[in-house]
Design a protein around this motif. Structure first.
Motif, PDB file in Angstrom:
ATOM      1  N   PHE A  83      16.093  38.462 -58.156  1.00 19.45           N
ATOM      2  CA  PHE A  83      16.849  37.263 -58.522  1.00 19.45           C
ATOM      3  C   PHE A  83      17.350  37.422 -59.950  1.00 19.45           C
ATOM      4  O   PHE A  83      16.591  37.841 -60.822  1.00 19.45           O
ATOM      5  CB  PHE A  83      15.948  36.026 -58.540  1.00 19.45           C
ATOM      6  CG  PHE A  83      15.372  35.635 -57.220  1.00 19.45           C
ATOM      7  CD1 PHE A  83      16.168  35.545 -56.093  1.00 19.45           C
ATOM      8  CD2 PHE A  83      14.022  35.318 -57.115  1.00 19.45           C
ATOM      9  CE1 PHE A  83      15.628  35.150 -54.871  1.00 19.45           C
ATOM     10  CE2 PHE A  83      13.481  34.925 -55.914  1.00 19.45           C
ATOM     11  CZ  PHE A  83      14.282  34.848 -54.794  1.00 19.45           C
ATOM     12  N   LEU A 112      13.983  29.771 -61.039  1.00 21.99           N
ATOM     13  CA  LEU A 112      13.658  31.174 -60.732  1.00 21.99           C
ATOM     14  C   LEU A 112      12.217  31.287 -60.254  1.00 21.99           C
ATOM     15  O   LEU A 112      11.927  31.968 -59.268  1.00 21.99           O
ATOM     16  CB  LEU A 112      13.865  32.065 -61.966  1.00 21.99           C
ATOM     17  CG  LEU A 112      15.302  32.490 -62.281  1.00 21.99           C
ATOM     18  CD1 LEU A 112      15.342  33.201 -63.639  1.00 21.99           C
ATOM     19  CD2 LEU A 112      15.868  33.393 -61.195  1.00 21.99           C
ATOM     20  N   ALA A 128      12.299  38.470 -60.884  1.00 21.85           N
ATOM     21  CA  ALA A 128      13.333  37.557 -61.369  1.00 21.85           C
ATOM     22  C   ALA A 128      13.685  37.885 -62.813  1.00 21.85           C
ATOM     23  O   ALA A 128      12.818  38.277 -63.601  1.00 21.85           O
ATOM     24  CB  ALA A 128      12.844  36.116 -61.254  1.00 21.85           C
TER      25      ALA A 128
END
Ligand code: ZN
Length: 145
Positions: A83, A112, A128
Motif C-alpha cells: 500500500f 494505512l 504500507a
C-alpha cells in the motif's frame, strides 16, 4: 484496411508473481512509485490497483473496489500487497475539506494501518508506505503497526 498497430517492444510474460501494489493515481507520484517498487522492494512485476486515494477504499469499505480487490487476491493468488499513500493527496483533501495538512497525514496513516490489519487477517504479507517530497525527491517511509 487494417487498423494502425503499435508494438510494445516488451516480451509477453504469462505468469503472476503474487504481488499487488495499491496506490493513488496522482501522476506526480506514479513514476517514483513504480521505481520504488522495482529498485527498493525488488518487485519487478505486479498487479496494480491505481485509484484516487489509493488504499483508502479499504478502510472506507467502498464495496465495488473491495469486490475487485477480493477478485484479484483470489484469481491471481496474491501473496504480498504493497500500500502506498502520499502527501498532498487530492482525495483526502476533497474528503476532509478544511482539515490542516498534519491532520490529513494522520488520517492517512490511520487508514494505512486499518488497511494493513484488514488484509493481514487474510494471511497475506502486507507492507504500507507514505510517500512525501523532500528536497525535490520522493521519499517512501514505511508505516508499521
Ligand atoms: Zn492522491
Amino acid at each position: 484496411m487494417q487498423a494502425k498497430r503499435f508494438r510494445s517492444g516488451m516480451l509477453w510474460n504469462d505468469e503472476f508473481t503474487g504481488n499487488l501494489a495499491i496506490f493513488c493515481s496522482d501522476e506526480r507520484f506514479v513514476n517514483a512509485t513504480l521505481e520504488f517498487l522495482k529498485r527498493q522492494l525488488g518487485i519487478d512485476s505486479c498487479d496494480l490497483m491505481v485509484v484516487a486515494g489509493g488504499p483508502a477504499f479499504i478502510p472506507n469499505i467502498e464495496i465495488a473496489l473491495m469486490d475487485r480487490l477480493d477478485l484479484l487476491l483470489e484469481a491471481h493468488k496474491v501473496k504480498q500487497v504493497i500500500f502506498i499513500a502520499h502527501d498532498d493527496c487530492g482525495y483526502y483533501k476533497h474528503l476532509h475539506k478544511g482539515l490542516p495538512p498534519q491532520t490529513l497525514k494522520e488520517k492517512q496513516r490511520e487508514d494505512l494501518l486499518s488497511a494493513l490489519i484488514k488484509l493481514q487477517s487474510k494471511s497475506i504479507k502486507v507492507r504500507a508506505f507514505f510517500a512525501f517530497v523532500d528536497s525535490g525527491e520522493v521519499i517512501f517511509e514505511e508505516v508499521k503497526l
